[in-house]
Motif scaffolding. Structure first.
Motif, PDB file in Angstrom:
ATOM      1  N   ASP A 103     -22.787  -3.042  73.818  1.00 39.81           N
ATOM      2  CA  ASP A 103     -22.845  -4.276  74.614  1.00 39.81           C
ATOM      3  C   ASP A 103     -22.387  -4.144  76.063  1.00 39.81           C
ATOM      4  O   ASP A 103     -22.632  -5.049  76.861  1.00 39.81           O
ATOM      5  N   TYR A 104     -21.709  -3.047  76.424  1.00 36.61           N
ATOM      6  CA  TYR A 104     -21.128  -2.933  77.755  1.00 36.61           C
ATOM      7  C   TYR A 104     -21.496  -1.612  78.429  1.00 36.61           C
ATOM      8  O   TYR A 104     -21.668  -0.587  77.768  1.00 36.61           O
ATOM      9  N   TYR A 111     -27.016  -7.862  86.174  1.00 34.51           N
ATOM     10  CA  TYR A 111     -26.145  -7.889  85.009  1.00 34.51           C
ATOM     11  C   TYR A 111     -24.991  -8.879  85.192  1.00 34.51           C
ATOM     12  O   TYR A 111     -24.487  -9.064  86.299  1.00 34.51           O
ATOM     13  N   LYS A 164     -18.392  -8.512  83.178  1.00 39.13           N
ATOM     14  CA  LYS A 164     -17.303  -8.861  82.264  1.00 39.13           C
ATOM     15  C   LYS A 164     -15.951  -8.718  82.932  1.00 39.13           C
ATOM     16  O   LYS A 164     -15.059  -9.540  82.753  1.00 39.13           O
ATOM     17  N   TYR A 212     -22.153  -6.567  81.142  1.00 37.41           N
ATOM     18  CA  TYR A 212     -22.826  -6.752  79.861  1.00 37.41           C
ATOM     19  C   TYR A 212     -24.186  -6.068  79.917  1.00 37.41           C
ATOM     20  O   TYR A 212     -24.974  -6.297  80.831  1.00 37.41           O
ATOM     21  N   HIS A 213     -24.450  -5.211  78.934  1.00 33.17           N
ATOM     22  CA  HIS A 213     -25.742  -4.520  78.897  1.00 33.17           C
ATOM     23  C   HIS A 213     -26.018  -4.043  77.480  1.00 33.17           C
ATOM     24  O   HIS A 213     -25.161  -3.433  76.841  1.00 33.17           O
ATOM     25  N   LYS A 214     -27.198  -4.322  76.968  1.00 33.95           N
ATOM     26  CA  LYS A 214     -27.565  -3.899  75.625  1.00 33.95           C
ATOM     27  C   LYS A 214     -27.985  -2.423  75.654  1.00 33.95           C
ATOM     28  O   LYS A 214     -28.990  -2.064  76.251  1.00 33.95           O
TER      29      LYS A 214
END
Length: 207
Positions: free
Chosen positions: A55-56, A69, A72, A84-86
């Motif tokens: 998730d990060y 993005y 966080k 936050y990044h998938k």
């Protein structure tokens, strides 16, 4: 070890320093982030991120600010941010702080070509860096590895064990000695070492 102060700001003297080249390995280790269309004329922005968890991702604060993005956490002193990044089922990276004199490998994306690039070099000296994104209290490492605009937020790997030793934040055309003001090094890449952000990173990815 001598303490030096970088008297010039980020991205001074052109858009790159040293030698770097296209790298398939960089594509495996880091991701590209784009806002707009990266071109030689400077339309749009481009940077690099490091996958941390599903998730990060970790990147430079100045990259996170202008990317799409959601952020966080920003580091309170250093040019760093967790976004936050998938990332899918990414394996957690192994971090280890390096030492002056160690061999390193840098991975990122070129703003000029939007292609993955890499370079190799040696940790030269600890240096202060003060700009809009980095306080002088966040001491960075200068190296002779090549870097090009767009690699900011990319990973610095310790060559001896392939652990991540830091995050690329820019470059400078000179490093001066703190006491004498004399030139120590020319055309250096700059990165934030793991020791400077370990505690913050651990807290940022807890939840």
């Amino acid at each position: 070890m001598r303490r030096a102060i970088c008297l010039l700001a980020l991205f001074v003297g052109g858009c790159s320093v040293g030698k770097y080249e296209y790298s398939k390995e960089a594509e495996k280790r880091v991701d590209m982030t784009v806002t707009g269309i990266p071109t030689v004329l400077g339309v749009g922005t481009l940077g690099t991120t490091i996958p941390l968890t599903p998730d990060y991702s970790l990147t430079a604060a100045h990259v996170a600010k202008f990317s799409l993005y959601r952020v966080k956490s920003y580091h309170p002193e250093c040019d760093l941010a967790v976004v936050y990044h998938k990332n899918g089922n990414v394996a957690p990276p192994h971090f280890r702080n390096g030492l002056i004199g160690d061999k390193i490998n840098l991975y990122g994306y070129s703003f000029i070509s939007a292609m993955p690039v890499a370079s190799s070099g040696t940790n030269l000296v600890n240096t202060g860096l003060k700009n809009d994104w980095n306080k002088v209290s966040c001491v960075v490492v200068a190296s002779d590895a090549g870097v090009v605009k767009g690699m900011s937020g990319g990973a610095v790997y310790n060559a001896s064990d392939d652990s991540i030793g830091g995050v690329i934040v820019g470059y400078s055309n000179r490093i001066n000695d703190l006491k004498s003001g004399k030139l120590l090094y020319k055309d250096v890449s700059l990165y934030v070492p793991y020791a400077r952000f370990k505690a913050w990173l651990d807290e940022a990815v807890k939840s």
